[in-house]
Design a protein around this motif. Structure first.
Motif, mmCIF file in Angstrom:
data_model
loop_
_atom_site.group_PDB
_atom_site.id
_atom_site.type_symbol
_atom_site.label_atom_id
_atom_site.label_comp_id
_atom_site.label_asym_id
_atom_site.label_seq_id
_atom_site.Cartn_x
_atom_site.Cartn_y
_atom_site.Cartn_z
ATOM 1 N N SER A 333 40.334 33.591 34.101
ATOM 2 C CA SER A 333 39.563 34.796 33.818
ATOM 3 C C SER A 333 40.255 36.028 34.388
ATOM 4 O O SER A 333 40.295 37.092 33.756
ATOM 5 N N GLY A 334 40.838 35.876 35.577
ATOM 6 C CA GLY A 334 41.578 36.985 36.166
ATOM 7 C C GLY A 334 42.761 37.392 35.322
ATOM 8 O O GLY A 334 43.010 38.590 35.113
ATOM 9 N N LEU A 335 43.501 36.429 34.794
ATOM 10 C CA LEU A 335 44.657 36.736 33.962
ATOM 11 C C LEU A 335 44.243 37.431 32.670
ATOM 12 O O LEU A 335 44.929 38.344 32.183
ATOM 13 N N ILE A 336 43.111 36.997 32.093
ATOM 14 C CA ILE A 336 42.606 37.646 30.880
ATOM 15 C C ILE A 336 42.263 39.102 31.166
ATOM 16 O O ILE A 336 42.584 40.006 30.376
ATOM 17 N N ILE A 341 42.824 45.027 31.380
ATOM 18 C CA ILE A 341 42.616 46.114 32.340
ATOM 19 C C ILE A 341 43.940 46.639 32.900
ATOM 20 O O ILE A 341 44.284 47.805 32.734
ATOM 21 N N SER A 342 44.679 45.784 33.590
ATOM 22 C CA SER A 342 45.894 46.237 34.269
ATOM 23 C C SER A 342 47.011 46.586 33.303
ATOM 24 O O SER A 342 47.737 47.567 33.511
ATOM 25 N N LEU A 343 47.178 45.785 32.253
ATOM 26 C CA LEU A 343 48.265 46.045 31.303
ATOM 27 C C LEU A 343 48.093 47.388 30.605
ATOM 28 O O LEU A 343 49.055 48.175 30.549
ATOM 29 N N PRO A 344 46.913 47.727 30.064
ATOM 30 C CA PRO A 344 46.753 49.067 29.483
ATOM 31 C C PRO A 344 46.915 50.177 30.517
ATOM 32 O O PRO A 344 47.431 51.253 30.197
ATOM 33 N N ALA A 345 46.446 49.922 31.750
ATOM 34 C CA ALA A 345 46.527 50.950 32.795
ATOM 35 C C ALA A 345 47.945 51.138 33.305
ATOM 36 O O ALA A 345 48.272 52.180 33.891
ATOM 37 N N GLY A 346 48.782 50.133 33.126
ATOM 38 C CA GLY A 346 50.141 50.210 33.634
ATOM 39 C C GLY A 346 50.198 50.172 35.156
ATOM 40 O O GLY A 346 51.113 50.689 35.777
ATOM 41 N N GLY A 347 49.221 49.534 35.782
ATOM 42 C CA GLY A 347 49.172 49.452 37.239
ATOM 43 C C GLY A 347 48.005 48.599 37.686
ATOM 44 O O GLY A 347 47.206 48.129 36.874
ATOM 45 N N GLY A 348 47.919 48.387 38.991
ATOM 46 C CA GLY A 348 46.828 47.576 39.517
ATOM 47 C C GLY A 348 46.994 46.095 39.262
ATOM 48 O O GLY A 348 46.021 45.335 39.344
ATOM 49 N N TYR A 349 48.231 45.677 38.973
ATOM 50 C CA TYR A 349 48.466 44.269 38.651
ATOM 51 C C TYR A 349 48.122 43.369 39.840
ATOM 52 O O TYR A 349 48.490 43.645 40.979
ATOM 53 N N GLY A 350 47.404 42.298 39.532
ATOM 54 C CA GLY A 350 47.038 41.328 40.548
ATOM 55 C C GLY A 350 45.657 41.528 41.129
ATOM 56 O O GLY A 350 45.046 40.574 41.610
ATOM 57 N N TRP A 351 45.141 42.751 41.069
ATOM 58 C CA TRP A 351 43.822 43.002 41.645
ATOM 59 C C TRP A 351 42.704 42.292 40.886
ATOM 60 O O TRP A 351 41.840 41.684 41.519
ATOM 61 N N PRO A 352 42.644 42.337 39.550
ATOM 62 C CA PRO A 352 41.599 41.585 38.847
ATOM 63 C C PRO A 352 41.669 40.080 39.112
ATOM 64 O O PRO A 352 40.641 39.422 39.273
ATOM 65 N N LEU A 354 42.840 38.664 41.816
ATOM 66 C CA LEU A 354 42.343 38.472 43.172
ATOM 67 C C LEU A 354 40.817 38.522 43.207
ATOM 68 O O LEU A 354 40.179 37.725 43.909
ATOM 69 N N TYR A 355 40.234 39.433 42.438
ATOM 70 C CA TYR A 355 38.772 39.534 42.388
ATOM 71 C C TYR A 355 38.156 38.217 41.938
ATOM 72 O O TYR A 355 37.214 37.711 42.553
ATOM 73 N N PHE A 356 38.687 37.637 40.865
ATOM 74 C CA PHE A 356 38.092 36.413 40.333
ATOM 75 C C PHE A 356 38.396 35.204 41.212
ATOM 76 O O PHE A 356 37.602 34.255 41.263
ATOM 77 N N LEU A 357 39.517 35.216 41.900
ATOM 78 C CA LEU A 357 39.763 34.136 42.853
ATOM 79 C C LEU A 357 38.760 34.194 44.006
ATOM 80 O O LEU A 357 38.309 33.148 44.504
ATOM 81 N N ILE A 358 38.383 35.398 44.413
ATOM 82 C CA ILE A 358 37.342 35.542 45.442
ATOM 83 C C ILE A 358 36.027 34.951 44.932
ATOM 84 O O ILE A 358 35.306 34.280 45.681
ATOM 85 N N GLN A 359 35.735 35.175 43.669
ATOM 86 C CA GLN A 359 34.516 34.599 43.097
ATOM 87 C C GLN A 359 34.581 33.064 43.117
ATOM 88 O O GLN A 359 33.594 32.385 43.424
ATOM 89 N N GLY A 360 35.756 32.537 42.779
ATOM 90 C CA GLY A 360 35.912 31.084 42.788
ATOM 91 C C GLY A 360 35.748 30.497 44.169
ATOM 92 O O GLY A 360 35.047 29.488 44.347
ATOM 93 N N PHE A 361 36.368 31.109 45.153
ATOM 94 C CA PHE A 361 36.224 30.620 46.526
ATOM 95 C C PHE A 361 34.794 30.829 47.027
ATOM 96 O O PHE A 361 34.305 30.046 47.849
ATOM 97 N N GLY A 362 34.133 31.879 46.525
ATOM 98 C CA GLY A 362 32.734 32.088 46.882
ATOM 99 C C GLY A 362 31.846 30.971 46.390
ATOM 100 O O GLY A 362 30.934 30.515 47.100
ATOM 101 N N VAL A 363 32.084 30.511 45.159
ATOM 102 C CA VAL A 363 31.319 29.380 44.616
ATOM 103 C C VAL A 363 31.580 28.125 45.438
ATOM 104 O O VAL A 363 30.657 27.361 45.746
ATOM 105 N N ILE A 364 32.848 27.889 45.812
ATOM 106 C CA ILE A 364 33.174 26.729 46.640
ATOM 107 C C ILE A 364 32.457 26.828 47.988
ATOM 108 O O ILE A 364 31.918 25.838 48.507
#
Length: 417
Positions: A333-336, A341-352, A354-364
């Motif tokens: 989901s983060g890669l999607i 988000i990041s590709l059109p913006a031309g920046g902020g790569y990796g932040w989305p 990271l956000y979804f990985l936090i959600q995954g670890f939160g569920v765990i």
């Protein structure tokens, strides 16, 4: 004189290869629908049709065509788009069909089908297709959308990439349902593909699964959410931009979410349920979730959950633990979101991501012994835990480069600022 009178009554003729069994079968299936819009069906081999078009035999039979009474004709995907103008429910196809790159994609898709059929001895058969066909649009449409990146505004590219991913996934769910034996009617198929944002193909396309008609209060609520989204989108940013552009962008973006996901998509759900089709809202009161698992699995954008569970979680689950499979789904989901988000913006790569990985670890965490003991997955504590994990890092998901380079220019383009 009779011909002139007949042409005045018609919107045109849909022309197909009369020697092609598949083409003739499709013409028979669509005849009632097309004739209801004063579109007659005729074989391309009809003498006056051949004379009117004046095309060589091989070119004449290469694609279906639409001939208008004024003599202008369209072929292939262009003919499909022109036919769609006569049906109100085909407005999504008309809207995106105006985008040049989308039109190229539709043309390529039509020609791919045309090239993969063989006609001979009065028969027409599509070559046996493998599962590659199911995934082909999902693999190719985003790549074609990438061609737009340097040609259009960043916000236009964002929507192009989003639509490419959406329709690739849409086709995948449709093919999977058909493969399982569901045989929906034409109207239901077109409704699912063109006028329903959900991915619940099994429920939507199953004529035996009838939905309960919605109450009037639900209609009022959906309209109110659209109105609220409109205020956030077209009124609030005007006063906020001079003070705080980033806040204005966030407000406008929330307006889009309320207008589409909570408002318009809810209205579409109500419409289809009013017609007896099982199409539940994609947003199921996310603020009511008392656990992260409930939030992402049952309440927020259930279309993605249905897709991810069927095509990602379930296959990975055969090779890994449920926790690892769930974490990989969140990573996907983060890669999607990076692509949209990041590709059109031309920046902020990796932040989305990271956000979804936090959600995954939160569920765990909420399902761990410690999390269960703390009550992270239920009641008031679960609600606060969900609120904290989803909202605290949300600026990493919709990061400043996205707001400044994509959202704010979009708001300016649509007259919201």
């Amino acid at each position: 004189m009779n011909t002139e009178i007949t042409e005045n009554k018609l919107n045109g003729w849909v022309l197909y290869d009369g020697d092609c069994r598949l083409c003739a079968d499709m013409a028979r299936r669509f005849r009632r629908l097309l004739e209801g819009r004063h579109l007659d069906l005729l074989p391309l081999q009809t003498p006056w049709v051949k004379a009117r078009l004046g095309l060589p035999e091989k070119q004449l039979l290469s694609e279906m065509r639409l001939l208008r009474p004024d003599g202008k004709y369209f072929g292939g995907a262009d003919a499909v788009l022109e036919i769609g103008r006569h049906f109100w429910w085909a407005w999504p196809l008309q809207l995106i069909g105006r985008i040049p790159v989308v039109k190229k994609i539709l043309r390529a898709g039509y020609w791919w089908i045309a090239r993969n059929r063989t006609c001979g001895k009065g028969a027409c058969e599509i070559k046996k297709q493998s599962r590659v066909v199911d995934f082909l649009p999902l693999a190719t449409l985003p790549c074609l959308a990438l061609l737009l990146r340097t040609q259009v505004a960043a916000w236009v590219f964002m929507w192009a990439m989003a639509f490419a991913l959406f329709w690739g996934c849409k086709w995948l769910t449709y093919r999977e349902t058909i493969r399982r034996g569901t045989r929906p009617g034409l109207a239901r198929t077109l409704g699912y593909l063109l006028a329903w944002p959900g991915m619940d193909a099994t429920d939507f396309l199953n004529a035996q699964k009838v939905a309960v008609k919605p109450r009037r209060a639900e209609w009022i609520l959906a309209i109110a959410k659209m109105g609220f989204g409109g205020v956030l989108l077209w009124m609030v940013p005007r006063t906020v931009v001079p003070i705080h552009p980033l806040l204005a962008g966030w407000t406008g973006m929330l307006g889009v979410v309320f207008l589409l996901h909570f408002g318009l998509f809810h209205l579409l759900s109500l419409f289809w349920r009013r017609m007896g089709i099982h199409a539940m809202p994609l947003m199921q009161c996310p603020v009511c979730a008392t656990s992260l698992a409930e939030f992402w699995g049952k309440r927020w954008n259930t279309a993605f959950h249905e897709l991810a569970f069927r095509f990602t979680f379930r296959p990975i689950r055969r090779l890994a633990t449920p926790a690892m499979a769930g974490l990989l789904v969140f990573g996907l989901s983060g890669l999607i979101h990076e692509a949209v988000i990041s590709l059109p913006a031309g920046g902020g790569y990796g932040w989305p991501t990271l956000y979804f990985l936090i959600q995954g670890f939160g569920v765990i965490a909420e399902r761990s012994r410690f999390g269960r003991g703390m009550g992270f997955g239920r009641g008031a504590r679960g609600w606060f835990f969900t609120l904290l994990i989803t909202l605290a890092p949300v600026f990493w998901l919709f990061h400043p480069p996205f707001i400044h380079h994509v959202i704010l220019p979009m708001l300016t383009a649509i007259g919201a600022t």
